[in-house]
Design a protein around this motif. Structure first.
Motif, PDB file in Angstrom:
ATOM      1  N   ALA A 257       0.930  -1.046  -0.091  1.00 61.81           N
ATOM      2  CA  ALA A 257      -0.028  -0.189  -0.111  1.00 61.81           C
ATOM      3  C   ALA A 257       0.783   1.329  -0.161  1.00 61.81           C
ATOM      4  CB  ALA A 257      -0.975   0.004   1.280  1.00 61.81           C
ATOM      5  N   PHE A 258       2.058   1.257   0.660  1.00 56.48           N
ATOM      6  CA  PHE A 258       2.817   2.382   0.902  1.00 56.48           C
ATOM      7  C   PHE A 258       3.465   2.777  -0.379  1.00 56.48           C
ATOM      8  CE2 PHE A 258       6.871   4.017   2.112  1.00 56.48           C
ATOM      9  CZ  PHE A 258       6.434   5.348   2.513  1.00 56.48           C
ATOM     10  N   GLU A 259       3.937   1.533  -1.063  1.00 60.49           N
ATOM     11  CA  GLU A 259       4.590   1.521  -2.486  1.00 60.49           C
ATOM     12  C   GLU A 259       3.705   2.199  -3.381  1.00 60.49           C
ATOM     13  OE1 GLU A 259       6.205  -2.113  -2.904  1.00 60.49           O
ATOM     14  OE2 GLU A 259       8.006  -1.859  -1.717  1.00 60.49           O
ATOM     15  N   ALA A 260       2.321   1.893  -3.282  1.00 59.02           N
ATOM     16  CA  ALA A 260       1.290   2.363  -4.288  1.00 59.02           C
ATOM     17  C   ALA A 260       1.119   3.963  -3.864  1.00 59.02           C
ATOM     18  CB  ALA A 260      -0.089   1.377  -4.223  1.00 59.02           C
ATOM     19  N   LEU A 261       1.044   4.059  -2.437  1.00 63.38           N
ATOM     20  CA  LEU A 261       0.710   5.613  -2.287  1.00 63.38           C
ATOM     21  C   LEU A 261       2.008   6.555  -2.554  1.00 63.38           C
ATOM     22  CD1 LEU A 261      -0.852   4.983   1.311  1.00 63.38           C
ATOM     23  CD2 LEU A 261      -1.956   5.748  -0.720  1.00 63.38           C
ATOM     24  N   ALA A 262       3.373   5.853  -2.695  1.00 58.62           N
ATOM     25  CA  ALA A 262       4.383   6.454  -2.974  1.00 58.62           C
ATOM     26  C   ALA A 262       4.264   7.323  -4.243  1.00 58.62           C
ATOM     27  CB  ALA A 262       5.717   5.705  -2.936  1.00 58.62           C
ATOM     28  N   ASP A 263       3.477   6.809  -5.174  1.00 60.50           N
ATOM     29  CA  ASP A 263       3.299   7.549  -6.684  1.00 60.50           C
ATOM     30  C   ASP A 263       2.194   8.605  -6.453  1.00 60.50           C
ATOM     31  OD1 ASP A 263       5.043   5.552  -7.462  1.00 60.50           O
ATOM     32  OD2 ASP A 263       3.458   4.069  -8.065  1.00 60.50           O
ATOM     33  N   THR A 264       1.497   8.730  -5.201  1.00 60.23           N
ATOM     34  CA  THR A 264       0.353   9.745  -5.323  1.00 60.23           C
ATOM     35  C   THR A 264       1.306  10.918  -4.771  1.00 60.23           C
ATOM     36  OG1 THR A 264      -0.137   9.454  -2.929  1.00 60.23           O
ATOM     37  CG2 THR A 264      -1.289   8.055  -4.602  1.00 60.23           C
ATOM     38  N   ASN A 265       0.378  12.055  -5.029  1.00 58.34           N
ATOM     39  CA  ASN A 265       0.999  13.510  -4.591  1.00 58.34           C
ATOM     40  C   ASN A 265       0.569  13.751  -3.269  1.00 58.34           C
ATOM     41  OD1 ASN A 265       3.049  13.637  -6.528  1.00 58.34           O
ATOM     42  ND2 ASN A 265       1.130  14.267  -8.080  1.00 58.34           N
ATOM     43  N   ASN A 266      -0.232  12.931  -2.647  1.00 60.43           N
ATOM     44  CA  ASN A 266      -0.913  13.270  -1.580  1.00 60.43           C
ATOM     45  C   ASN A 266      -0.167  12.895  -0.176  1.00 60.43           C
ATOM     46  OD1 ASN A 266      -2.750  13.549   0.733  1.00 60.43           O
ATOM     47  ND2 ASN A 266      -4.359  13.097  -0.378  1.00 60.43           N
ATOM     48  N   PRO A 267       0.454  13.786   0.720  1.00 56.43           N
ATOM     49  CA  PRO A 267       1.293  13.683   1.471  1.00 56.43           C
ATOM     50  C   PRO A 267       0.597  13.160   2.882  1.00 56.43           C
ATOM     51  CG  PRO A 267       1.077  15.942   1.493  1.00 56.43           C
ATOM     52  CD  PRO A 267       0.405  15.347   0.045  1.00 56.43           C
ATOM     53  N   VAL A 268      -0.665  13.334   2.897  1.00 55.41           N
ATOM     54  CA  VAL A 268      -1.500  12.870   4.020  1.00 55.41           C
ATOM     55  C   VAL A 268      -1.613  11.333   3.823  1.00 55.41           C
ATOM     56  CG1 VAL A 268      -3.747  12.746   5.073  1.00 55.41           C
ATOM     57  CG2 VAL A 268      -2.795  14.960   4.384  1.00 55.41           C
ATOM     58  N   HIS A 269      -1.860  10.782   2.636  1.00 53.02           N
ATOM     59  CA  HIS A 269      -2.133   9.598   2.197  1.00 53.02           C
ATOM     60  C   HIS A 269      -0.665   8.516   2.605  1.00 53.02           C
ATOM     61  CE1 HIS A 269      -5.858   9.639  -0.360  1.00 53.02           C
ATOM     62  NE2 HIS A 269      -6.190   9.769   0.956  1.00 53.02           N
ATOM     63  N   ARG A 270       0.391   9.307   2.077  1.00 49.50           N
ATOM     64  CA  ARG A 270       1.730   8.689   2.252  1.00 49.50           C
ATOM     65  C   ARG A 270       2.141   8.463   3.749  1.00 49.50           C
ATOM     66  NH1 ARG A 270       3.850  11.855  -2.325  1.00 49.50           N
ATOM     67  NH2 ARG A 270       4.769  13.354  -0.854  1.00 49.50           N
ATOM     68  N   GLU A 271       1.562   9.734   4.666  1.00 47.51           N
ATOM     69  CA  GLU A 271       2.038   9.552   6.109  1.00 47.51           C
ATOM     70  C   GLU A 271       1.070   8.362   6.682  1.00 47.51           C
ATOM     71  OE1 GLU A 271       4.008  10.739   9.347  1.00 47.51           O
ATOM     72  OE2 GLU A 271       4.356  11.526   7.457  1.00 47.51           O
ATOM     73  N   LEU A 272      -0.104   8.386   6.254  1.00 44.42           N
ATOM     74  CA  LEU A 272      -0.916   7.424   6.917  1.00 44.42           C
ATOM     75  C   LEU A 272      -0.506   5.993   6.625  1.00 44.42           C
ATOM     76  CD1 LEU A 272      -4.510   8.741   6.144  1.00 44.42           C
ATOM     77  CD2 LEU A 272      -3.391   8.422   8.430  1.00 44.42           C
ATOM     78  N   GLY A 273       0.084   5.726   5.254  1.00 44.16           N
ATOM     79  CA  GLY A 273       0.666   4.307   4.890  1.00 44.16           C
ATOM     80  C   GLY A 273       2.037   4.392   5.651  1.00 44.16           C
ATOM     81  N   ARG A 274       2.606   5.276   5.996  1.00 41.76           N
ATOM     82  CA  ARG A 274       4.098   5.131   6.448  1.00 41.76           C
ATOM     83  C   ARG A 274       3.646   4.662   8.086  1.00 41.76           C
ATOM     84  NH1 ARG A 274       9.017   4.070   5.655  1.00 41.76           N
ATOM     85  NH2 ARG A 274       9.424   3.523   7.531  1.00 41.76           N
TER      86      ARG A 274
END
Length: 122
Positions: free
Chosen positions: A49-66
């Motif tokens: 999920a985190f790798e998939a989110l890494a492609d998004t430009n949404n830092p909030v999603h990336r932070e939640l994934g992390r």
């Protein structure tokens, strides 16, 4: 048959809980292994999920994934630590005061290293 009572030192409350039995330890070991498998699965899913989110430009999603990945990795580390303690024979003994942790607590919090008294002061 005369009942034998274990000597109680100044730090031992009378009627102190015995060390967890082999059966209880086996039950907890099985639970820890099951949880470990589940948490490793969670790490894998969180990583994907985190790798998939890494492609998004949404830092909030990336932070939640992390955060999810970190939480899963931490859970795996705690469970592995508890299983190491089972193998060493120190599982179910408080890492701070050395007293046996009652089975009821181990059952409620199988990956704890501390009795209730010491956990509240940590």
């Amino acid at each position: 048959a005369a009942m034998t009572t274990t000597a109680t030192g100044p730090n031992t409350p009378s009627g102190a809980d015995e060390h967890i039995t082999g059966d209880q330890e086996q039950t907890l070991r099985t639970w820890l292994n099951d949880q470990l498998a589940a948490q490793r699965e969670r790490v894998q899913q969180a990583t994907e999920a985190f790798e998939a989110l890494a492609d998004t430009n949404n830092p909030v999603h990336r932070e939640l994934g992390r955060d999810e990945l970190d939480a899963a990795l931490e859970a795996v580390a705690e469970l592995e630590h508890s299983l190491e303690r089972v193998d060493e024979g120190t599982y179910g003994v408080c890492a701070a005061c050395g007293k046996d942790i009652p089975y009821e607590r181990m059952e409620a919090v199988p990956d704890t290293d501390y009795c209730v008294d010491c956990a509240s002061s940590h």
